[in-house]
Design an enzyme around this catalytic site. Structure first.
Site: not given
Ligand code: UDP
Length: 343
Positions: A117, A141, A145
């Site tokens: 991402s 988040y 990743k």
């Protein structure tokens, strides 16, 4: 060869499964259905309801289905939620991927395409963001990743024949061109679905999360990229994948649109007025994100087919009009469009 698609019942995963099938690949989907939709998996794919953390069941499935390569989508992916409750993000995304990599080793599968991402970049120093930009995430988040990216690099360093390609998505949007698949999140937090739900009268307004950012109109700028263009990049990555692969590519249009521009464009496409209200910033949101896509264009020959915000939102509008209740809408509930369940 059979491709294992984790998260194949999710938004991007289901579109990718369809493209793989259209390209003549055999596909096996695993998904825990915590956020995915069983109805979105086409009948040509085999389906197993398995959680990433179930290493033994994953191993058995990879062996019995003769998996050769993996495309790994399964993840929790809400920035705001990850700030409010980080542990599920580290558990599902980081620990879940470790479990998947263990199962791959147990079953001698050594090649993977991974969904990373733009959230790994944090607040970029320069726009457009290249793959060499520093990676300093500003939300759990993004960290989850980035941890996985590091784990993949370490695996490639230590395990012979382990090859990976990581694709760093910017803001994925839009729905299948033929209206067969779409976006159905619960809860729905994304901007374009919220605008379309407002146009449909399913919500009364769109809340703009911050209008004091250092941008021209004060709202955040994001690079929206069509889900089918993202999937096309996966097919190219899968073909390019070798035991020596160890690289990352950005996937985005190359320029961004502000939140207000998205609202205005949605009004134009739907012909409906979209009332807005302003709220404070959402924690974890960087002001501006836009990708440089030079590397993937040059090395894999990828280029986006949907090059305007209008064309992206138009496909989503078609889906939302026909599926006001997502996959629970009557149009989706045909028994023929379900593949066979495996225990
Ligand atoms: N956003 C907003 N109102 C909403 C949903 C999103 O203002 O109802 C903003 C959000 O703060 C971000 C941009 O729209 O700047 C895109 O957010 P989205 O959740 O669609 O994707 P993300 O960037 O989190 O992947």
């Amino acid at each position: 060869m059979t491709i294992l698609v984790t998260g194949g019942a999710g938004y991007i995963g289901s579109h990718c499964v369809q493209q793989l099938i259209n390209a003549g690949e055999k596909v096996c989907v695993i998904d825990n259905l915590s956020r995915g939709h069983r109805e979105s998996v086409p009948p040509e794919a085999s389906f197993f309801q398995i959680d990433l953390l179930e290493t033994d069941r994953l191993t058995e499935t990879m062996k019995s289905q003769r998996i050769e390569k993996v495309i790994h989508f399964a993840a929790l992916a809400y920035v705001g939620e990850s700030v409010e409750d980080p542990l599920p993000y580290y558990n599902n995304n980081a620990a879940g991927t470790i479990s998947l990599l263990r199962a791959m080793r147990n079953s001698r599968v050594s090649q993977i395409v991974f969904s990373s991402s733009c959230a790994t970049y944090g607040i970029p120093e320069n726009i457009p963001v290249t793959e060499e930009s520093s990676q300093r995430p500003i939300n759990p988040y993004g960290w989850s990743k980035l941890f996985i990216e590091q784990i993949l690099m370490d695996c490639a360093h230590s395990y012979p024949n382990f090859g990976f390609i990581g694709l760093r998505y910017f803001n994925v949007a839009g729905c299948a061109h033929d209206g067969s698949l779409g976006e159905d999140h619960s809860p729905e937090t994304h901007l374009i679905p919220n605008c379309l739900n407002t146009a449909l009268g399913q919500q009364s307004e769109v809340t703009i999360l911050g209008n004091d950012y250092p941008t021209e109109d004060g709202t955040c700028i994001r690079d929206y990229i069509h889900v089918e263009d993202i999937c096309a990049a996966h097919l190219l990555a899968l073909n390019a994948l070798t035991p020596d692969s160890r690289c990352f590519y950005n996937i985005g249009l190359g320029h961004g649109y502000s939140v207000l521009e998205v609202v205005k464009t949605t009004e134009k496409i739907t012909g409906c007025e979209i009332p807005i209200t302003y709220q404070t910033r959402r924690p974890g949101d960087p002001p501006v994100l836009a990708a440089s896509n030079d590397k993937i264009s040059r090395e894999l020959g990828w280029s986006p087919q949907y090059t305007t915000l209008e064309s992206i939102i138009q496909t989503a509008w078609t889906w939302f009009q026909n599926h006001p209740d997502g996959y629970q809408s009557p149009i989706s509930l045909t028994s023929e469009n379900k593949s066979k369940d495996h225990p």
